[in-house]
Design a protein around this motif. Structure first.
Motif, PDB file in Angstrom:
ATOM      1  N   ALA A 489       0.821  -1.215   0.000  1.00 16.72           N
ATOM      2  CA  ALA A 489       0.000   0.000   0.000  1.00 16.72           C
ATOM      3  C   ALA A 489       0.855   1.266   0.000  1.00 16.72           C
ATOM      4  O   ALA A 489       0.313   2.383   0.019  1.00 16.72           O
ATOM      5  CB  ALA A 489      -0.928   0.002   1.218  1.00 16.72           C
ATOM      6  N   LYS A 490       2.184   1.086  -0.008  1.00 20.37           N
ATOM      7  CA  LYS A 490       3.147   2.190  -0.036  1.00 20.37           C
ATOM      8  C   LYS A 490       3.018   3.108   1.183  1.00 20.37           C
ATOM      9  O   LYS A 490       3.293   4.308   1.118  1.00 20.37           O
ATOM     10  CB  LYS A 490       3.018   3.003  -1.332  1.00 20.37           C
ATOM     11  N   LEU A 491       2.596   2.528   2.293  1.00 18.37           N
ATOM     12  CA  LEU A 491       2.539   3.277   3.552  1.00 18.37           C
ATOM     13  C   LEU A 491       3.842   3.119   4.333  1.00 18.37           C
ATOM     14  O   LEU A 491       4.208   3.993   5.124  1.00 18.37           O
ATOM     15  CB  LEU A 491       1.366   2.795   4.410  1.00 18.37           C
ATOM     16  N   ILE A 492       4.507   1.995   4.160  1.00 18.17           N
ATOM     17  CA  ILE A 492       5.770   1.737   4.845  1.00 18.17           C
ATOM     18  C   ILE A 492       6.781   1.174   3.859  1.00 18.17           C
ATOM     19  O   ILE A 492       6.414   0.701   2.773  1.00 18.17           O
ATOM     20  CB  ILE A 492       5.598   0.733   6.018  1.00 18.17           C
ATOM     21  N   SER A 493       8.045   1.247   4.241  1.00 13.22           N
ATOM     22  CA  SER A 493       9.096   0.505   3.551  1.00 13.22           C
ATOM     23  C   SER A 493       9.526  -0.596   4.510  1.00 13.22           C
ATOM     24  O   SER A 493      10.016  -0.314   5.611  1.00 13.22           O
ATOM     25  CB  SER A 493      10.276   1.424   3.219  1.00 13.22           C
TER      26      SER A 493
END
Length: 648
Positions: A489-493
């Motif tokens: 979801a591209k909220l975290i790496s």
């Protein structure tokens, strides 16, 4: 600023670490650094080396660069500084490109006071160019013996520090190490181009530490015998992972709480066992030399070496983990006749044939699909076991070849890599709170991370899926799936844990004919290792001289008299006592007979007896008995305690 006339260093120490005073030698090194002098500090393990550069680093401002080869300790130091609200970052070969870029951004933007860097990064010209854009006020070289070819752990990558000095001319340098012979200390100053350096050194003598060497036919029984007759925390060092487990199991079955510790354990298991030992819940840690670095437990009473270390430097460091609180402690080395041959055989095993080494290099590159002139500054996962099976290599010999290739600067092999999971939130708080479509498990995992890891928006934070599982009541697989969902979801790496060994290539692949294992790497290092092994063998099997004096002489110190505490000095004292008694027998048979009868009488009275009771019981002349009792007390056979004579 003149440190000698200000209490600023002490104020910084109190403010950030809560200490009211410096340990021995710390203040002298701090003042030397603040005076802008190149400085060499020889401080024993546990002496508080980090304070000697962290305090002046905060006072000087700008950035302090710390070069260290120990990646695991590098992470611990950075985490520890952050806990004290001091900004710090690290750069090493085990980091991803994104992590390295983020660390560089922190540096350039002034968001770091300390940079911990592995020596191979100093080859990178982009990194050196970045340093010219920031204000570097101090260079620190930890484990400085690694730069000396005479040192027991020479690493060619340390020679890159010369490039750092070129990039930062005029910046003072502090070199720190726990063990260095005079030859190594001189070489450190030369290799680091130190200008008229201040040298500060603590004595290698440990007046509370008793060095004991014991010949043993059944070492495991002697380990139990020693531990059953002593108290307090202990470490048993061995050279085999399997042996750590075997001995720990044996001690537990005998009622002595013990745990095994070696490089093959997961980070969680290491931390769990280490914390239990530090808290005193586990009394004995049975460990390989993977255990002990960076651990400051002051009340270790006994350190036992089941196997001979390869050098006195390593033995001194490991034995020196006993008695850091200054109380009486013991360093016991167990020896067997076979140990001489075993230790000497390691020299041959450590230096396989040159053609064999070149072939290993060629096959490693082929195994990792690296072509000629490719691979520079890359990291590749390396399945060592599969590699050995594929090419029918004996693991120990192959490992020695990889280490020599590392010494020669062609590769950097991380044999035991436990790169723990890391996470950074890559969106703003507002974007995060407005995120939708997440599963309940992902939302629960995210909430738990926000509570547990406060710096997660600014940098990569090491996380534990096990801890998150416990906090959320989700299974570890559910936590892993949730982290992947948040990553998609591209909220975290999210960088998942990896325990696969890896190889870092500091240079592009060379053709085999150009691979050179020079005399400095091969013959010279082999001769140095032979000398170290022979010094260790002499220490272990030659009982002709005080153990501590022999250790001090190795490190360049001289002491006129014996320590009085080691097994050699104790045996010498016993012989002296015996000869004294024999001399009295020869001069006066009657007095000698009374002496023996007095000893026998005291043996029958464990709680002792006063003079009149002894005189009456033996029907002895008072003057003769007084002479006998006085001699027995002087020679250590008996003592006078509250009016009673008691046999020692």
């Amino acid at each position: 600023m003149k440190p000698a006339t200000t209490d600023l260093p002490l104020a910084v120490l109190r403010h950030h670490w809560g200490y009211d005073s410096f340990r021995p030698l710390q203040r002298e090194i701090v003042d030397s650094v603040l005076d802008g002098r190149d400085t060499l500090g020889l401080m024993p393990t546990g002496g508080g080396k980090s304070i000697t550069f962290q305090v002046p680093g905060l006072i000087l401002g700008g950035v302090t660069i710390v070069v260290t080869p120990l990646i695991s300790l590098m992470k611990d130091q950075v985490d520890n500084l952050r806990r004290h609200r001091i900004k710090a970052v690290c750069l090493h070969s085990g980091m991803t490109l994104r992590e390295r870029n983020l660390a560089r951004e922190h540096l350039v933007n002034g968001n770091a006071r300390f940079l911990y860097v592995s020596p191979e990064r100093l080859r990178n010209q982009t990194f050196l160019d970045d340093l010219r854009r920031i204000k570097v006020n101090l260079i620190v070289v930890d484990e400085a013996h690694c730069i000396s070819q005479w040192g027991y752990d020479f690493r060619p990558s340390y020679l890159n520090i010369g490039r750092l000095r070129d990039a930062l001319p005029g910046t003072p340098l502090l070199a720190l190490t726990a063990t260095a012979t005079p030859e190594v200390a001189d070489d450190i100053c030369s290799q680091l181009r130190m200008k008229d350096p201040d040298r500060w050194s603590m004595s290698f003598s440990r007046t509370n530490l008793n060095y004991i060497v014991r010949a043993s036919d059944t070492k495991i029984h002697d380990v139990f015998h020693i531990l059953s007759r002593t108290s307090g925390s202990s470490i048993v060092y061995v050279r085999s992972r399997k042996r750590t487990v075997d001995i720990a199991d044996y001690l537990n079955s005998a009622g002595i709480p013990a745990a095994a510790y070696h490089a093959g354990l997961t980070a969680e298991h290491k931390e769990e066992r280490q914390n239990s030992w530090i808290a005193g819940q586990t009394r004995v840690m049975v460990a390989t030399n993977a255990f002990g670095m960076g651990i400051d437990k002051p009340d270790v009473r006994v350190v036992i070496h089941y196997d001979l270390p390869p050098s006195l430097e390593e033995y001194y460091q490991e034995a020196g983990r006993a008695g850091r609180d200054g109380l009486t402690s013991y360093a016991v080395l167990l020896t067997a006749d076979a140990d001489r041959a075993t230790l000497r055989r390691r020299v041959t095993e450590t230096f396989p044939d040159r053609e064999y080494i070149k072939k290993v290099y060629e096959r490693v590159c082929n195994f990792l699909h690296i072509s000629i002139d490719e691979g520079y500054d890359t990291i590749r996962d390396f399945d060592f076991e599969k590699f050995c099976l594929t090419f029918h290599y004996q693991p120990r010999q192959c490992l020695a070849a990889l280490h020599l290739l590392g010494q020669a600067g062609y590769i950097d092999f991380a044999e035991e890599s436990d790169r723990r999971s890391r996470v950074m939130i890559t969106v703003t708080r507002e974007e995060l709170y407005n995120a939708s479509g997440l599963s309940a498990e992902a939302e629960s995992t995210l909430r738990s991370m926000l509570r547990r890891y406060p710096g997660i928006f600014a940098d990569y934070i090491t996380i534990s899926e096990t801890e998150l599982s416990s906090a959320t009541m989700l299974g570890e697989q559910q936590i892993y799936d949730s982290l992947l969902e948040l990553n998609r979801a591209k909220l975290i790496s999210y960088i998942p844990r990896s325990r696969t060994p890896y190889i870092y290539f500091p240079t592009a692949r060379e053709e085999p004919r150009y691979v050179t294992i020079g005399k400095d790497i091969y013959e010279k290092r082999r001769d140095i290792m032979k000398r170290r092994v022979e010094a260790m063998v002499d220490y272990a099997f030659n009982a002709g001289e005080c153990r501590e004096n022999r250790m001090l002489a190795y490190f360049g110190e001289k002491k006129e008299c014996g320590c009085g505490r080691c097994d050699v000095c104790r045996e010498r004292k016993k012989r002296k006592q015996y000869h004294g008694l024999a001399g009295i027998k020869k001069r006066n048979d009657e007095l000698a007979s009374l002496m023996e009868r007095t000893l026998e009488f005291l043996r029958s009275r464990p709680r002792g007896a006063d003079f009149r009771i002894i005189e009456h019981g033996l029907e002895a002349e008072g003057a003769d008995l007084a002479l006998c009792l006085s001699h027995l007390c002087d020679e250590g056979f008996a003592r006078l305690e509250k009016g009673a004579y008691i046999l020692n």
